[in-house]
Design a protein around this motif. Structure first.
Motif, PDB file in Angstrom:
ATOM      1  N   PHE A 108      36.500  49.061  43.767  1.00  0.00           N
ATOM      2  CA  PHE A 108      36.654  49.139  42.308  1.00  0.00           C
ATOM      3  C   PHE A 108      37.039  47.772  41.750  1.00  0.00           C
ATOM      4  O   PHE A 108      37.677  46.962  42.424  1.00  0.00           O
ATOM      5  CB  PHE A 108      37.702  50.186  41.930  1.00  0.00           C
ATOM      6  CG  PHE A 108      37.223  51.600  42.142  1.00  0.00           C
ATOM      7  CD1 PHE A 108      36.588  52.289  41.127  1.00  0.00           C
ATOM      8  CD2 PHE A 108      37.377  52.212  43.379  1.00  0.00           C
ATOM      9  CE1 PHE A 108      36.123  53.577  41.335  1.00  0.00           C
ATOM     10  CE2 PHE A 108      36.917  53.499  43.594  1.00  0.00           C
ATOM     11  CZ  PHE A 108      36.291  54.188  42.570  1.00  0.00           C
ATOM     12  N   ALA A 109      36.681  47.532  40.521  1.00  0.00           N
ATOM     13  CA  ALA A 109      36.967  46.255  39.863  1.00  0.00           C
ATOM     14  C   ALA A 109      38.470  46.043  39.715  1.00  0.00           C
ATOM     15  O   ALA A 109      39.254  46.996  39.671  1.00  0.00           O
ATOM     16  CB  ALA A 109      36.316  46.223  38.479  1.00  0.00           C
ATOM     17  N   VAL A 110      38.853  44.783  39.608  1.00  0.00           N
ATOM     18  CA  VAL A 110      40.244  44.401  39.386  1.00  0.00           C
ATOM     19  C   VAL A 110      40.663  44.909  37.999  1.00  0.00           C
ATOM     20  O   VAL A 110      39.860  44.928  37.064  1.00  0.00           O
ATOM     21  CB  VAL A 110      40.381  42.864  39.466  1.00  0.00           C
ATOM     22  CG1 VAL A 110      41.770  42.397  39.099  1.00  0.00           C
ATOM     23  CG2 VAL A 110      39.987  42.383  40.853  1.00  0.00           C
ATOM     24  N   ARG A 111      41.911  45.295  37.870  1.00  0.00           N
ATOM     25  CA  ARG A 111      42.465  45.749  36.580  1.00  0.00           C
ATOM     26  C   ARG A 111      42.201  44.659  35.535  1.00  0.00           C
ATOM     27  O   ARG A 111      42.386  43.483  35.792  1.00  0.00           O
ATOM     28  CB  ARG A 111      43.961  45.997  36.730  1.00  0.00           C
ATOM     29  CG  ARG A 111      44.634  46.496  35.472  1.00  0.00           C
ATOM     30  CD  ARG A 111      46.157  46.511  35.606  1.00  0.00           C
ATOM     31  NE  ARG A 111      46.643  47.463  36.575  1.00  0.00           N
ATOM     32  CZ  ARG A 111      46.976  48.719  36.303  1.00  0.00           C
ATOM     33  NH1 ARG A 111      46.858  49.180  35.088  1.00  0.00           N
ATOM     34  NH2 ARG A 111      47.431  49.502  37.261  1.00  0.00           N
ATOM     35  N   ASP A 112      41.796  45.073  34.338  1.00  0.00           N
ATOM     36  CA  ASP A 112      41.432  44.091  33.315  1.00  0.00           C
ATOM     37  C   ASP A 112      42.573  43.704  32.373  1.00  0.00           C
ATOM     38  O   ASP A 112      42.392  42.876  31.489  1.00  0.00           O
ATOM     39  CB  ASP A 112      40.224  44.577  32.509  1.00  0.00           C
ATOM     40  CG  ASP A 112      40.488  45.867  31.748  1.00  0.00           C
ATOM     41  OD1 ASP A 112      41.553  46.481  31.932  1.00  0.00           O
ATOM     42  OD2 ASP A 112      39.606  46.261  30.963  1.00  0.00           O
TER      43      ASP A 112
END
Length: 181
Positions: free
Chosen positions: A112-116
């Protein structure tokens, strides 16, 4: 399916919020522009919002891995309900920062993508359908300061739905069984 990892609020926290945000305060806040209060069965602390995904199994693995690293967490709800964004009012929650970081790391391991944005522990108590007038809302929300200790025993994978009687459905619960942070 829209998913997030979080912690549903226990009854003592909900009772304290109901007492602090009673009918008089809600009336003042409605006059200041708040038009939707979060029902107690929907109150929660979001550790990480994932959003629309078909990767529930990966989210569940990440939640289990993060939970295994921590013992029960002591958190503190308080002190004032205040605007969090232009349309959201929340009460801050301290004490979940380390487990939120572990959830982030476990989700990254699952692809999953890094927290934005940085983690901000809070429980959403109200929303507005339009931009809030911050000064008016802050004045309307004035209440005695809250300081409600809260111990979380687990974290949950929660689905956000638009159908059915409940907006949030707990899909899995993962006990905090690791060493104290």
């Amino acid at each position: 399916m829209r998913l997030f990892i979080g912690i549903m609020t226990p009854d003592p926290v909900d009772d304290a919020l109901d007492d602090a945000l009673g009918a008089t305060l809600r009336g003042r806040a409605r006059d200041a522009g708040l038009d939707r209060w979060t029902p107690r069965e929907e109150r929660h602390l979001t550790l990480r919002f994932i959003g629309e995904t078909d990767g529930e199994a990966a989210v569940t693995r990440a939640a289990a891995r993060a939970a295994a690293s921590f013992a029960a967490m002591r958190m503190l709800l308080g002190a004032q309900a205040a605007p969090l964004t232009a349309r959201v009012v929340a009460v801050p929650v301290a004490g979940a920062e380390h487990v939120a970081a572990a959830v982030d790391a476990a989700l990254e391991d699952e692809g999953f993508a890094v927290r934005d944005r940085p983690f901000t522990g809070h429980v959403t108590v109200a929303r507005a359908s339009h931009h809030l007038r911050v000064a008016a809302v802050e004045q309307a929300l004035h209440h005695p300061p809250l300081a409600v200790p809260w111990q979380a025993e687990g974290i949950e994978v929660i689905a956000s739905t638009s159908a059915g009687p409940h907006r949030y459905v707990v899909r899995s619960t993962h006990r905090l069984l690791g060493a104290a942070a």
